[in-house]
Design a protein around this motif. Structure first.
Motif, short mmCIF file in Angstrom:
data_model
loop_
_atom_site.label_atom_id
_atom_site.label_comp_id
_atom_site.label_asym_id
_atom_site.label_seq_id
_atom_site.Cartn_x
_atom_site.Cartn_y
_atom_site.Cartn_z
N GLN A 240 0.81 -1.22 0.00
CA GLN A 240 0.00 0.00 0.00
C GLN A 240 0.84 1.27 0.00
OE1 GLN A 240 -2.65 -0.17 3.36
NE2 GLN A 240 -3.90 -1.78 2.46
N VAL A 241 2.06 1.20 0.50
CA VAL A 241 2.90 2.40 0.59
C VAL A 241 4.10 2.34 -0.36
CG1 VAL A 241 2.17 2.97 2.93
CG2 VAL A 241 4.14 1.45 2.59
N SER A 242 4.02 1.46 -1.34
CA SER A 242 5.10 1.31 -2.31
C SER A 242 4.64 1.80 -3.68
CB SER A 242 5.53 -0.16 -2.43
OG SER A 242 6.03 -0.62 -1.20
N LYS A 243 5.58 2.27 -4.47
CA LYS A 243 5.25 2.70 -5.83
C LYS A 243 4.71 1.51 -6.62
CE LYS A 243 8.12 5.60 -7.91
NZ LYS A 243 9.36 6.30 -8.34
N THR A 244 5.33 0.36 -6.44
CA THR A 244 4.87 -0.86 -7.09
C THR A 244 3.94 -1.57 -6.11
OG1 THR A 244 6.99 -1.03 -8.20
CG2 THR A 244 5.62 -3.00 -8.17
N SER A 245 2.64 -1.56 -6.41
CA SER A 245 1.68 -2.06 -5.43
C SER A 245 1.20 -3.48 -5.72
CB SER A 245 0.46 -1.13 -5.37
OG SER A 245 -0.18 -1.08 -6.64
N HIS A 246 1.56 -4.02 -6.89
CA HIS A 246 1.12 -5.39 -7.18
C HIS A 246 1.95 -6.38 -6.39
CE1 HIS A 246 4.52 -5.14 -10.04
NE2 HIS A 246 4.59 -6.46 -9.88
N GLU A 247 1.44 -7.58 -6.29
CA GLU A 247 2.19 -8.63 -5.61
C GLU A 247 3.35 -9.04 -6.51
OE1 GLU A 247 0.98 -12.76 -3.50
OE2 GLU A 247 -0.34 -11.03 -3.18
N ILE A 248 4.54 -8.97 -5.98
CA ILE A 248 5.76 -9.29 -6.72
C ILE A 248 5.84 -10.81 -6.89
CG2 ILE A 248 8.28 -9.12 -6.75
CD1 ILE A 248 6.92 -6.37 -6.82
N THR A 249 6.07 -11.26 -8.12
CA THR A 249 6.19 -12.70 -8.36
C THR A 249 7.60 -13.17 -7.99
OG1 THR A 249 7.01 -12.49 -10.62
CG2 THR A 249 4.59 -12.54 -10.31
N ALA A 250 7.73 -14.48 -7.82
CA ALA A 250 9.05 -15.05 -7.53
C ALA A 250 10.03 -14.74 -8.66
CB ALA A 250 8.93 -16.56 -7.31
N GLU A 251 9.54 -14.76 -9.90
CA GLU A 251 10.40 -14.47 -11.04
C GLU A 251 10.88 -13.02 -11.03
OE1 GLU A 251 7.30 -15.93 -11.36
OE2 GLU A 251 8.13 -17.96 -11.48
N GLU A 252 9.96 -12.09 -10.76
CA GLU A 252 10.34 -10.68 -10.67
C GLU A 252 11.38 -10.48 -9.58
OE1 GLU A 252 6.99 -7.48 -11.09
OE2 GLU A 252 6.10 -9.32 -10.26
N HIS A 253 11.15 -11.10 -8.44
CA HIS A 253 12.05 -10.95 -7.30
C HIS A 253 13.42 -11.54 -7.62
CE1 HIS A 253 12.76 -9.88 -3.16
NE2 HIS A 253 13.18 -11.10 -2.88
N ALA A 254 13.44 -12.68 -8.29
CA ALA A 254 14.71 -13.31 -8.67
C ALA A 254 15.49 -12.41 -9.63
CB ALA A 254 14.46 -14.68 -9.29
N ARG A 255 14.79 -11.77 -10.58
CA ARG A 255 15.47 -10.84 -11.49
C ARG A 255 16.04 -9.66 -10.72
NH1 ARG A 255 11.08 -12.00 -14.78
NH2 ARG A 255 10.04 -10.05 -14.24
N TRP A 256 15.26 -9.13 -9.77
CA TRP A 256 15.73 -8.01 -8.96
C TRP A 256 16.98 -8.42 -8.18
CZ3 TRP A 256 15.89 -8.03 -3.53
CH2 TRP A 256 16.27 -6.82 -2.95
N TRP A 257 16.92 -9.57 -7.51
CA TRP A 257 18.05 -10.02 -6.70
C TRP A 257 19.29 -10.22 -7.56
CZ3 TRP A 257 20.08 -9.78 -2.22
CH2 TRP A 257 21.10 -10.64 -1.85
N SER A 258 19.11 -10.80 -8.73
CA SER A 258 20.22 -11.03 -9.64
C SER A 258 20.86 -9.69 -10.05
CB SER A 258 19.74 -11.78 -10.88
OG SER A 258 20.80 -11.99 -11.77
#
Length: 169
Positions: free
Chosen positions: A24-42
């Motif tokens: 609710q307080v983030s610019k990106t408000s959708h639920e982050i998928t595992a794939e999105e998160h893995a790309r971010w971490w990488s």
């Protein structure tokens, strides 16, 4: 305490980031998928302009602090953000003390660890509690701007804190 995030923290970080309170307080408000998160971490784990730290309270990991856009040559500046395990801290009645501690430790890390001259960030206009906390830590708000994110119009307020203006312990 802040420590560097590791691959072992990735699933925890994703679960906290996807908590409704944080979305609710983030610019990106959708639920982050595992794939999105893995790309971010990488992308972030080996990027010299970024740091990802885990906030640990009473031996329990319970938050993430990110530093990004780090400029460590010339005028030393960077931006930051954080989110906590809102659900877990609320269940333990530790939200406010954890929030104060993570902000204090992040500011100390920025100025004493990274030796920044200025720390920048952003806050959504409707996040009045964080805006109040930012003022308590002497962050100054800039000119709000409208953005479209996840199909919703949001008002983003830049914040900034200069090394000489920070609150000292």
């Amino acid at each position: 305490m802040l420590r560097e995030a590791t691959a072992d923290d990735v699933h925890l970080m994703l679960s906290w980031r996807n908590q409704e309170t944080n979305r609710q307080v983030s610019k990106t408000s959708h639920e982050i998928t595992a794939e999105e998160h893995a790309r971010w971490w990488s992308a972030v784990r080996d990027d010299p302009t970024r740091r990802v730290l885990v906030y640990v309270r009473d031996d329990t990991p319970c938050g993430v602090v990110t530093f990004f856009d780090l400029r460590l040559d010339g005028p030393r500046t960077g931006a930051w953000g954080f989110y906590l395990d809102a659900d877990g801290l609320a269940e333990r009645g530790e939200t406010l003390p954890a929030w104060l501690a993570v902000m204090r430790e992040a500011v100390e890390y920025a100025f004493d660890g990274l030796h920044l001259e200025r720390l920048d960030g952003e806050v959504l206009e409707h996040n009045t509690v964080v805006r109040q906390m930012n003022r308590r830590f002497r962050f100054v708000e800039g000119t709000p701007r409208q953005e479209l994110s996840d199909g919703r119009e949001i008002t983003v307020i830049p914040i900034s804190l200069a090394r000489d203006d920070r609150r000292q312990r």
